[in-house]
Design a protein around this motif. Structure first.
Motif, PDB file in Angstrom:
ATOM      1  N   PHE A   1      28.659  48.450  61.394  1.00 53.30           N
ATOM      2  CA  PHE A   1      28.665  48.624  59.686  1.00 53.30           C
ATOM      3  C   PHE A   1      29.232  49.861  59.703  1.00 53.30           C
ATOM      4  CE2 PHE A   1      28.666  48.037  55.648  1.00 53.30           C
ATOM      5  CZ  PHE A   1      29.452  46.658  55.606  1.00 53.30           C
ATOM      6  N   PHE A   2      30.720  49.809  58.780  1.00 49.66           N
ATOM      7  CA  PHE A   2      30.917  51.265  58.301  1.00 49.66           C
ATOM      8  C   PHE A   2      30.699  51.870  57.002  1.00 49.66           C
ATOM      9  CE2 PHE A   2      34.153  54.669  56.632  1.00 49.66           C
ATOM     10  CZ  PHE A   2      33.696  55.813  57.060  1.00 49.66           C
ATOM     11  N   VAL A   3      30.060  52.525  56.441  1.00 50.54           N
ATOM     12  CA  VAL A   3      29.732  52.623  54.700  1.00 50.54           C
ATOM     13  C   VAL A   3      30.594  52.892  54.015  1.00 50.54           C
ATOM     14  CG1 VAL A   3      28.368  52.532  52.718  1.00 50.54           C
ATOM     15  CG2 VAL A   3      27.137  51.869  55.135  1.00 50.54           C
ATOM     16  N   SER A   4      31.652  52.809  53.230  1.00 47.67           N
ATOM     17  CA  SER A   4      31.889  54.181  52.311  1.00 47.67           C
ATOM     18  C   SER A   4      32.266  53.627  50.949  1.00 47.67           C
ATOM     19  CB  SER A   4      34.179  53.802  52.657  1.00 47.67           C
ATOM     20  OG  SER A   4      34.404  52.813  52.075  1.00 47.67           O
ATOM     21  N   GLN A   5      33.491  54.103  49.702  1.00 46.04           N
ATOM     22  CA  GLN A   5      32.599  53.991  48.555  1.00 46.04           C
ATOM     23  C   GLN A   5      33.135  52.539  48.350  1.00 46.04           C
ATOM     24  OE1 GLN A   5      35.290  56.740  47.089  1.00 46.04           O
ATOM     25  NE2 GLN A   5      33.452  58.501  46.428  1.00 46.04           N
ATOM     26  N   ALA A   6      34.272  52.190  48.947  1.00 51.37           N
ATOM     27  CA  ALA A   6      34.765  50.696  48.861  1.00 51.37           C
ATOM     28  C   ALA A   6      33.285  49.715  48.968  1.00 51.37           C
ATOM     29  CB  ALA A   6      35.630  50.515  49.364  1.00 51.37           C
ATOM     30  N   ASN A   7      32.364  50.067  50.338  1.00 51.91           N
ATOM     31  CA  ASN A   7      31.484  48.821  49.797  1.00 51.91           C
ATOM     32  C   ASN A   7      29.819  49.747  49.856  1.00 51.91           C
ATOM     33  OD1 ASN A   7      30.637  50.736  52.152  1.00 51.91           O
ATOM     34  ND2 ASN A   7      31.916  48.914  53.634  1.00 51.91           N
TER      35      ASN A   7
ATOM     36  N   LEU B   1      39.129  51.945  55.700  1.00 55.95           N
ATOM     37  CA  LEU B   1      40.560  51.307  56.258  1.00 55.95           C
ATOM     38  C   LEU B   1      41.191  51.485  57.319  1.00 55.95           C
ATOM     39  CD1 LEU B   1      43.649  50.121  55.924  1.00 55.95           C
ATOM     40  CD2 LEU B   1      44.788  52.447  55.606  1.00 55.95           C
ATOM     41  N   MET B   2      40.398  52.529  57.679  1.00 55.68           N
ATOM     42  CA  MET B   2      41.132  53.298  59.368  1.00 55.68           C
ATOM     43  C   MET B   2      39.186  52.752  60.341  1.00 55.68           C
ATOM     44  SD  MET B   2      41.401  55.190  61.724  1.00 55.68           S
ATOM     45  CE  MET B   2      42.749  56.672  61.022  1.00 55.68           C
ATOM     46  N   ALA B   3      37.548  52.610  59.607  1.00 54.58           N
ATOM     47  CA  ALA B   3      37.314  51.708  60.270  1.00 54.58           C
ATOM     48  C   ALA B   3      37.213  51.406  60.374  1.00 54.58           C
ATOM     49  CB  ALA B   3      36.437  52.238  59.332  1.00 54.58           C
TER      50      ALA B   3
ATOM     51  N   ASP C   1      49.006  58.325  67.714  1.00 60.82           N
ATOM     52  CA  ASP C   1      50.099  58.079  66.903  1.00 60.82           C
ATOM     53  C   ASP C   1      50.076  57.014  66.287  1.00 60.82           C
ATOM     54  OD1 ASP C   1      51.573  57.605  69.336  1.00 60.82           O
ATOM     55  OD2 ASP C   1      53.242  58.251  68.878  1.00 60.82           O
ATOM     56  N   ALA C   2      49.775  56.289  67.484  1.00 58.67           N
ATOM     57  CA  ALA C   2      50.684  54.634  66.655  1.00 58.67           C
ATOM     58  C   ALA C   2      49.097  54.049  65.355  1.00 58.67           C
ATOM     59  CB  ALA C   2      49.735  53.430  67.371  1.00 58.67           C
ATOM     60  N   ILE C   3      48.024  54.665  65.160  1.00 54.11           N
ATOM     61  CA  ILE C   3      46.941  54.494  64.554  1.00 54.11           C
ATOM     62  C   ILE C   3      47.393  54.937  63.438  1.00 54.11           C
ATOM     63  CG2 ILE C   3      44.503  55.118  64.410  1.00 54.11           C
ATOM     64  CD1 ILE C   3      44.987  52.731  66.177  1.00 54.11           C
ATOM     65  N   THR C   4      47.911  56.227  63.161  1.00 55.91           N
ATOM     66  CA  THR C   4      48.246  57.591  62.216  1.00 55.91           C
ATOM     67  C   THR C   4      49.322  56.432  61.169  1.00 55.91           C
ATOM     68  OG1 THR C   4      47.959  58.997  63.424  1.00 55.91           O
ATOM     69  CG2 THR C   4      49.170  59.183  61.642  1.00 55.91           C
ATOM     70  N   TYR C   5      50.211  55.991  62.747  1.00 54.66           N
ATOM     71  CA  TYR C   5      51.404  55.073  61.114  1.00 54.66           C
ATOM     72  C   TYR C   5      51.053  53.909  61.269  1.00 54.66           C
ATOM     73  CZ  TYR C   5      55.808  51.793  61.268  1.00 54.66           C
ATOM     74  OH  TYR C   5      57.088  51.665  60.194  1.00 54.66           O
ATOM     75  N   LEU C   6      50.186  53.318  61.306  1.00 55.60           N
ATOM     76  CA  LEU C   6      49.470  51.830  60.960  1.00 55.60           C
ATOM     77  C   LEU C   6      48.788  52.376  59.929  1.00 55.60           C
ATOM     78  CD1 LEU C   6      48.117  50.186  63.981  1.00 55.60           C
ATOM     79  CD2 LEU C   6      49.849  49.252  62.715  1.00 55.60           C
TER      80      LEU C   6
ATOM     81  N   ARG D   1      49.391  55.232  57.522  1.00 57.74           N
ATOM     82  CA  ARG D   1      50.213  55.703  56.709  1.00 57.74           C
ATOM     83  C   ARG D   1      50.858  54.030  55.852  1.00 57.74           C
ATOM     84  NH1 ARG D   1      52.269  60.772  59.766  1.00 57.74           N
ATOM     85  NH2 ARG D   1      50.760  62.374  59.280  1.00 57.74           N
ATOM     86  N   HIS D   2      50.989  53.036  56.573  1.00 61.52           N
ATOM     87  CA  HIS D   2      52.374  51.757  56.076  1.00 61.52           C
ATOM     88  C   HIS D   2      51.380  50.823  56.086  1.00 61.52           C
ATOM     89  CE1 HIS D   2      54.759  55.627  57.780  1.00 61.52           C
ATOM     90  NE2 HIS D   2      55.537  54.834  57.548  1.00 61.52           N
ATOM     91  N   LEU D   3      50.009  50.285  56.400  1.00 65.93           N
ATOM     92  CA  LEU D   3      49.914  48.956  55.874  1.00 65.93           C
ATOM     93  C   LEU D   3      49.051  49.046  54.682  1.00 65.93           C
ATOM     94  CD1 LEU D   3      47.127  48.173  59.368  1.00 65.93           C
ATOM     95  CD2 LEU D   3      49.245  46.965  58.402  1.00 65.93           C
ATOM     96  N   PRO D   4      49.563  47.204  53.940  1.00 62.12           N
ATOM     97  CA  PRO D   4      49.207  47.429  52.327  1.00 62.12           C
ATOM     98  C   PRO D   4      47.845  47.619  52.801  1.00 62.12           C
ATOM     99  CG  PRO D   4      50.485  45.228  53.346  1.00 62.12           C
ATOM    100  CD  PRO D   4      50.432  46.706  55.237  1.00 62.12           C
ATOM    101  N   ARG D   5      47.240  47.935  51.589  1.00 57.96           N
ATOM    102  CA  ARG D   5      45.756  48.715  51.445  1.00 57.96           C
ATOM    103  C   ARG D   5      44.589  46.979  51.343  1.00 57.96           C
ATOM    104  NH1 ARG D   5      47.560  52.726  53.968  1.00 57.96           N
ATOM    105  NH2 ARG D   5      46.184  54.732  53.413  1.00 57.96           N
ATOM    106  N   THR D   6      44.643  46.137  51.941  1.00 56.48           N
ATOM    107  CA  THR D   6      44.143  45.047  51.547  1.00 56.48           C
ATOM    108  C   THR D   6      43.259  44.816  53.290  1.00 56.48           C
ATOM    109  OG1 THR D   6      45.759  43.640  52.655  1.00 56.48           O
ATOM    110  CG2 THR D   6      45.796  44.093  49.961  1.00 56.48           C
ATOM    111  N   PHE D   7      42.377  43.882  53.592  1.00 56.21           N
ATOM    112  CA  PHE D   7      41.887  43.705  54.460  1.00 56.21           C
ATOM    113  C   PHE D   7      42.987  42.333  55.305  1.00 56.21           C
ATOM    114  CE2 PHE D   7      37.911  44.856  51.533  1.00 56.21           C
ATOM    115  CZ  PHE D   7      37.565  46.539  52.874  1.00 56.21           C
TER     116      PHE D   7
END
Length: 226
Positions: free
Chosen positions: A20-26, A154-156, A172-177, A179-185
């Motif tokens: 479980f990754f903890v960030s400001q969002a959770n 998002l990255m976690a 580089d595939a991870i980096t692309y995702l 940058r371009h994925l909508p910010r939703t789970f």
């Protein structure tokens, strides 16, 4: 181009504390779920969109408190009163016939000092509770919300979805995702599921060009907002 037959097999989802990754969002949700002794009236409602980590947090609570998990949609009227802390998952799905049982279970838990954790995509005040006494008690529960992911979360979450499916995209595939994925789970979950299916069907590695092509197709097929 030939395609292999792809099956939607369940991912091997890891729900341990180290996963479980903890960030400001959770972080507020994590702190609240981790401290049931501080819950007003012994109950807490954990709210967040699908894929936000509610089930993961609930499992951490279960492990720490020797609690039981009950899916709201499976609750029945003649179940025995709980003798441990409990988690009611997906409260929106609770059948009307089970509401009286939950009312008595709620009072039983409070009398015996056992915490009650409720999860849902919306707060209990918005659930279709027709029993007035239960509705008032659930609406009074302290509510903590998991927000949509910030960049670290998002990255976690993205990496965890890949790890659960034993997938190894290129950096580089991870980096692309990212940058371009909508910010939703939900968008993250759907993207990884689609990439898993298409990589198997096309026998392709998860490189940046492949990921870009699949993601473009996925976003093009999404319904327009509004």
């Amino acid at each position: 181009m030939s395609r292999q037959l792809a099956f939607d097999l369940p991912a091997n989802v890891r729900l341990g504390p180290e996963d479980f990754f903890v960030s400001q969002a959770n972080e507020q949700a994590y702190a609240m779920v981790s401290a049931p002794a501080a819950w007003p009236d012994g109950k807490l409602a954990l709210v967040g969109p699908a894929g936000s980590g509610k089930t993961h947090l609930a499992r951490l609570f279960v492990t720490a408190n020797t609690a039981r998990v009950l899916a709201a949609k499976t609750l029945v009227t003649n179940a025995p009163m709980p003798d441990t802390a409990i988690v009611i998952e997906d409260g929106e799905d609770m059948p009307v016939v089970a509401q009286e049982w939950l009312f008595h279970a709620h009072n039983h838990l409070r009398t015996n000092g056992l915490p009650l954790l409720l999860t849902g995509q919306t707060p209990p005040a918005r659930w279709n509770i027709t029993l007035p006494d239960l509705a008032s008690r659930l609406a009074a529960a302290t509510t903590v919300t998991i927000e949509n992911p910030d960049d670290p979360l998002l990255m976690a979450v993205l990496l965890k979805h890949f790890a659960d499916r034993q997938l190894a995209p290129t950096p580089d595939a991870i980096t692309y995702l990212q940058r371009h994925l909508p910010r939703t789970f939900d968008a993250i979950r759907k993207a990884v599921e689609t990439l898993d299916r298409e990589a198997l069907a096309q026998s392709k590695p998860l490189t940046r060009p492949f990921v870009r092509a699949v993601l473009d197709s996925l976003l093009d097929s999404a319904p327009p907002n509004g």
